[in-house]
Every structure is written in C-alpha cells, then in structure tokens.
Design a protein around this motif. Structure first.
Motif, PDB file in Angstrom:
ATOM      1  N   UNK A 227       0.843  -1.198   0.000  1.00 19.82           N
ATOM      2  CA  UNK A 227       0.000   0.000   0.000  1.00 19.82           C
ATOM      3  C   UNK A 227       0.876   1.245   0.000  1.00 19.82           C
ATOM      4  N   UNK A 228       0.325   2.336  -0.570  1.00 22.04           N
ATOM      5  CA  UNK A 228       1.038   3.615  -0.663  1.00 22.04           C
ATOM      6  C   UNK A 228       0.040   4.732  -0.381  1.00 22.04           C
ATOM      7  N   UNK A 229       0.424   5.694   0.447  1.00 17.61           N
ATOM      8  CA  UNK A 229      -0.437   6.838   0.734  1.00 17.61           C
ATOM      9  C   UNK A 229       0.410   8.114   0.699  1.00 17.61           C
ATOM     10  N   UNK A 230      -0.294   9.263   0.540  1.00 17.38           N
ATOM     11  CA  UNK A 230       0.359  10.569   0.590  1.00 17.38           C
ATOM     12  C   UNK A 230       0.088  11.206   1.948  1.00 17.38           C
ATOM     13  N   UNK A 231       1.109  11.805   2.539  1.00 16.95           N
ATOM     14  CA  UNK A 231       0.970  12.520   3.807  1.00 16.95           C
ATOM     15  C   UNK A 231       1.375  13.984   3.606  1.00 16.95           C
ATOM     16  N   UNK A 232       0.589  14.910   4.198  1.00 20.68           N
ATOM     17  CA  UNK A 232       0.903  16.341   4.133  1.00 20.68           C
ATOM     18  C   UNK A 232       1.658  16.684   5.409  1.00 20.68           C
ATOM     19  N   UNK A 233       2.965  16.987   5.290  1.00 16.50           N
ATOM     20  CA  UNK A 233       3.870  17.111   6.432  1.00 16.50           C
ATOM     21  C   UNK A 233       4.329  18.558   6.576  1.00 16.50           C
ATOM     22  N   UNK A 234       4.379  19.015   7.826  1.00 13.84           N
ATOM     23  CA  UNK A 234       4.903  20.347   8.126  1.00 13.84           C
ATOM     24  C   UNK A 234       6.336  20.465   7.610  1.00 13.84           C
ATOM     25  N   UNK A 235       6.665  21.626   6.992  1.00 14.29           N
ATOM     26  CA  UNK A 235       8.002  21.753   6.406  1.00 14.29           C
ATOM     27  C   UNK A 235       9.086  21.753   7.474  1.00 14.29           C
ATOM     28  N   UNK A 236       8.733  22.007   8.744  1.00 13.19           N
ATOM     29  CA  UNK A 236       9.690  21.922   9.834  1.00 13.19           C
ATOM     30  C   UNK A 236       9.614  20.577  10.548  1.00 13.19           C
ATOM     31  N   UNK A 237       8.686  19.695  10.101  1.00 14.08           N
ATOM     32  CA  UNK A 237       8.500  18.405  10.742  1.00 14.08           C
ATOM     33  C   UNK A 237       9.231  17.296  10.011  1.00 14.08           C
ATOM     34  N   UNK A 238       8.997  16.082  10.470  1.00 19.81           N
ATOM     35  CA  UNK A 238       9.651  14.907   9.895  1.00 19.81           C
ATOM     36  C   UNK A 238       8.649  13.767   9.797  1.00 19.81           C
ATOM     37  N   UNK A 239       9.033  12.752   9.008  1.00 20.34           N
ATOM     38  CA  UNK A 239       8.320  11.475   8.955  1.00 20.34           C
ATOM     39  C   UNK A 239       9.323  10.402   9.369  1.00 20.34           C
TER      40      UNK A 239
END
Length: 584
Positions: free
Chosen positions: A39-51
């Motif tokens: 499975x593959x999904x898109x996440x909207x991440x804060x530009x100062x954050x991380x995954x």
C-alpha cells in the motif's frame, strides 16, 4: 503554513505484516500511522516536521510538492476547543436526564455540560531506562516524554511503580510509559521514594507429614520465591504476574522479592525417592496410596526474570560482525570493514591493529581488502527508488567506474536479478550490461511474472514411458505450440483450479505435423524438482532460459548490491539503470 507531500510506502512481505510511521502533520498534530503491506499513501507534512519509519519495513520520501491539508491521506485527530463551563455559586447538580441538561426553574443555575474534547496526539521522545542503584526491583525498561517537557537523557525520574530511574541516551520503541516526577539526582529521588518492603504473605499451616504442596502465585511484576524441597534441597522459583506454579517442600516457601502469594494445598508425595538426575536400575516402584500423584519437583529457574532488550529486533538479523569507521569530515560512519581487531591505535600518521597477539600496520601495501591474511570483497548496497508509485521494468545497469562489478538485484515483485562482472561491456569509459535472472529450476513464484514465461494451452492427452513424457495438443481446433518454444526450455503445468504451477520437465523434442494429426512436445522428467502430471488435460506453459532471454526486473523499486573482488584500488562514481514504465 507551508507544507510538503511525503509518499509513504509499505512493501509486499513487510516484516511484522505492517509498517508504522510517526508523522508531523501540516495541521500541527504528530500522528502514529500503521499501513498494511502493498500500500502507498500521501501525507501532508509540516516543512519543519519529519516522517519517521518506526518499523523494520517501509519507506518515506518527499514528492517535492506543496500541500495544505491537515495530514493528506492520513486520518488526523481533530483538535476540539473546550467550551467554558459557567461557574455557579452553589455546587451545581447536573440533571440526570440524558442529552443536553435543562436548567431547573430555581435560583440555582445549572451549568451546561460540555462534551469532553478529543485530545490532540502529543509528540513524544522514547528512551530506555536504568534503575537507580539501591532502588530495588524494577518494572519499567522504557519511558516516553513529550517534546515540550524538557525531560531528556541524564534526568532522574520516578515511574508509577514508585522506583527511581535514570533516562538513557538509547532510543526505545514507542510505548505508553509516562513518568510521575523529575528529580535532581538518584539520592534525592530515593529519599523521596524509599524502596517498599514487600509484605510477606500469611504463613500457611503445614500438615504434620512434613512434605506439603504449595501453589506459588505471581503478583504485579512477578515474584521470586525460595523453599526447601522434599529431598532437603534448596530451590528458587520466579513466577510471572498472573501465573502460578505448584511445588512440594518441607518448609513454607518465602517471597524473597517482587510480589506474590503462597497458598497451602495439602500433603505431597514425591514421585521419586530422590531428585538426583543420575539413572537408577529399573523404574521406581510407585507407592500404593489413594492420594493423587503430586506434580514433580520443578527444575530450578533463575531468581530474576531475563531482561528484555528494548532495541529491536531480537534476535538481531545481522549475522556478520563489522568494524565501523567514523569520518570527522562527513560527520558520519561511511565504511564497514570485515576485519575484527582486538585493539586499534594510530601513531606517527600510521594506523595499527592487534589480532591474535600479532601487530599489523594498515595501508602498508597495494593489496586491497586483505586483513590478517584473509581476502575480502568490496560490497555496496543501495536502491533505485524514483517514482515509487509507478510500476517499472528495470532493464540495464550502467557503472560509472574504472572496473566492472558483479550485481545482485531484486524488486518488490521479482527476485534473483544477477549480472556477472564479465557480462559488462566497456563503452566510453563506463560499463554496461542488461539484467538477467539466476534461472532457478523449478522457477520461483516471483519468476512467473517474467515475459520469458509463456502459455501454450490445455493438452488433450499425456503419456509416459520411463523418463520421457509425451504431451499431445489438439489439431482441430488447433492449439498452436508456437515458434518461440524450443528444445531446452522448461515445461510447467497447472491443474484445476489453476492456482499453482509445477515443473513437468525439460523439453527434448517438438513434433508438429498438422495434416498428419501430430502436435506434441516430449519432455525429460528425470531432472530434479519435477512433478507427475496426473490428468490428461492440464494447462501447459513454458519458461525459457532466464539468463539468455531476461526481460529485466518488474517492480516499483529495485534494491541492488555491487560486489568487487579486485585486490586493486577501484573507484565507483555513479550507478544508473535504464527503466521503462510497465503497462498491465
């Protein structure tokens, strides 16, 4: 707020059958998210954050596209704004009527009940713990602290078990263990939280026979017990929380540490006259008595539970030891060396190491990868991972190097891609080769998707004489064997319900004479791995030589390992692959 799209991917065959991530969402939340394999999904991440990938499998990569949603495809927990509760002069009595309360017609105002807001997930750090000396037994090996708490490694904390711990610098897996208080040092914490003395369980009254059966019950965190068995041998037992162990003893078992209880059962008769494990001639004669046979004396176990490591995975999947080197220039660990020295030192611009009592000077000759008289290979493993959402066919490998390397490749769909170093051709200072497969016989399940596997159709009859099997096909209507199949290819068959494929043998002859009614293939069934065809009309297919006729590897990404056996200095600048989009 400027945010960026990240692509989260969980491959087929993910370890643990799932992938987990910690995501700093664009909406300000930190979300823990679990994905299923393939499975593959898109996440909207804060530009100062991380995954952060918190599992053994899974990957996260930036799409370099801006976004503005709370968390993209990831379900984020909304932030509820609590409604202020009006303050009443006397103590308000809420109406027992379900739903929104109606104020009573009296001078006492009844406040409107406010729904409990859903908390926003907090961001946490996760660390391992070391118990303060003299603090007694421990129940916790890890803790979580919020980003805003200011509690970090080296701080002394009190945990819910009332014991004192120091936070280690080692990260731990995600957990729900929260601390109670923070102290300046272990002594201050131990004074404020003295080690509780376990309350001994009530002493049961033994029967006059002397040898009695007891049930040892483990309490919170488990308990350690000691007792003397019916043969006058001292024994110890650890009983986990919620478990119980029956034992026979001359004395009442004592809880030495932890929590637990001792329950008296009744008289106990040992099954053997002595617990000595040495063999005795003949089986022991049982004592005739109506009393039920008691449980044999248990084997002594360690007095404390075996500690569980907080660093996954256990056991480690790494079977080979390495020596790592740190680079001050790159601020990282760029190399893994195969030699394991006993001691290392640098002196007068030279590097020395000891092994087996011998002193070795490194970089003293031009023979590369030879340590302590043993020759090793150079090896690099990395991945082609561009456009991970698209299914691709990886066709070739191009090495920007001064030597050819051996290559082993695999994708999330197919395995066993292989290129010998001698198969590379040098063109304009670079080395080129197309991908091949190892060609296992029988073929691996992942190889059935190759373009070199082709179907023929259902046969009309199958006959066997010795190691030769003849497979006949219809001439009217015609089942065309085709011109692609050739002698030396491997023939496979599938039986109803056509969900599995088995090796039938290797093609030795093809006879086609339609006017004469001949349309058949002969195979040799003596090769290893063949299965007997048990019906007359199975579905027949063949797989050609995957080494000579490989069509590349099919997958979303390609992991490859380059191996160089040269003893000379070798440089590798870049690795490229010719890739084409696959259309189902």
């Amino acid at each position: 707020m400027a945010c960026e799209i990240y692509i989260l991917s969980c491959p087929i065959g993910a370890i643990g059958d799932e992938c987990t991530f910690e995501i700093d969402c664009c909406g300000g939340q930190t979300v823990s998210y679990t994905m299923q394999p393939d499975s593959i999904v898109d996440a909207c991440v804060d530009d100062q954050g991380t995954v952060t990938v918190t599992s053994l499998s899974g990957s996260a990569s930036s799409a370099f596209e801006e976004c503005s949603s709370d968390c993209g495809d990831i379900p984020a927990v909304p932030t509820s704004t609590p409604t202020a509760t009006p303050t009443a002069t006397p103590t308000p009595t809420p109406s027992p009527t379900p739903g929104a309360p109606t104020p009573t017609p009296s001078s006492t105002p009844v406040p409107t009940l406010t729904p409990t807001p859903t908390p926003v997930p907090a961001g946490y750090n996760y660390f391992t713990l070391t118990a303060c000396p003299g603090g007694g037994g421990t129940l916790y090996s890890s803790v979580r602290t919020t980003f805003a708490s200011g509690v970090f490694p080296g701080d002394i904390i009190e945990m819910p078990d009332g014991r004192c711990y120091e936070i280690d610098e080692t990260a731990s897996p995600a957990n729900n263990n929260d601390y109670l208080n923070v102290y300046a040092d272990c002594d201050t914490c131990l004074i404020a939280n003295p080690t509780p003395t376990p309350t001994p369980p009530p002493t049961p009254t033994p029967t006059p026979s002397g040898c009695n059966q007891y049930e040892l019950e483990g309490g919170a965190g488990g308990g350690n017990f000691s007792y003397t068995d019916c043969s006058s041998n001292p024994q110890t037992e650890f009983v986990p929380d919620g478990d119980s162990i029956p034992v026979c003893g001359l004395s009442v078992p004592i809880l030495t540490s932890g929590n637990g209880n001792v329950v008296f059962i009744g008289p106990c008769i040992p099954t053997t006259p002595t617990p000595t494990p040495s063999p005795t001639p003949g089986p022991p004669t049982p004592t005739p008595t109506p009393t039920p046979t008691a449980t044999p004396t248990p084997t002594p176990t360690p007095t404390a539970p075996i500690p569980t490591s907080v660093v996954p995975p256990i056991p480690s999947p790494v079977e080979t030891e390495y020596t790592l080197t740190y680079s001050q220039t790159s601020k990282g660990w760029p190399s893994f060396y195969s030699y394991i020295p006993d001691y290392m030192l640098g002196m007068n611009q030279y590097f020395y190491s000891f092994n087996g009592g011998n002193l070795y000077q490194h970089n003293a000759n031009g023979n590369r990868n030879n340590f302590y008289g043993e020759q090793y290979n150079s090896q690099i493993t990395t991945v082609f991972n561009q456009n991970p959402l698209e299914n691709k066919i990886f066709k070739t490998i191009n090495l920007e190097s001064d030597q050819a390397w051996q290559a082993n490749l695999e994708t999330d769909i197919q395995q066993n891609g292989f290129i010998e170093s001698a198969w590379f051709k040098e063109k304009e200072g670079a080395y080129f080769a197309f991908l091949r497969q190892n060609g296992e016989v029988p073929a691996l399940p992942g190889q059935y998707a190759m373009r070199s596997a082709n179907g023929i159709g259902k046969s009309t009859s199958v006959s066997a004489i010795g190691n030769t099997t003849t497979i006949n096909f219809s001439t009217n209507p015609l089942v065309d064997i085709g011109s692609i199949v050739s002698v030396g290819d491997y023939l496979y068959f599938s039986l109803p319900s056509y969900t599995t494929i088995s090796l039938a043998g290797q093609i030795t002859n093809i006879n086609v004479d339609i006017p004469a009614g001949i349309n058949q293939i002969l195979i040799d069934t003596s090769i290893t791995g063949t299965s007997t065809i048990t019906i007359q009309d199975p579905y027949i297919l063949y797989i050609k030589s995957s080494v000579a006729e490989s069509h590349g590897l099919l997958g979303h990404y390609c992991i490859f390992t380059l191996i160089n056996e040269s003893t000379k200095s070798t440089e590798l600048f870049a690795v490229e692959s010719e890739v084409m989009k696959s259309y189902p």
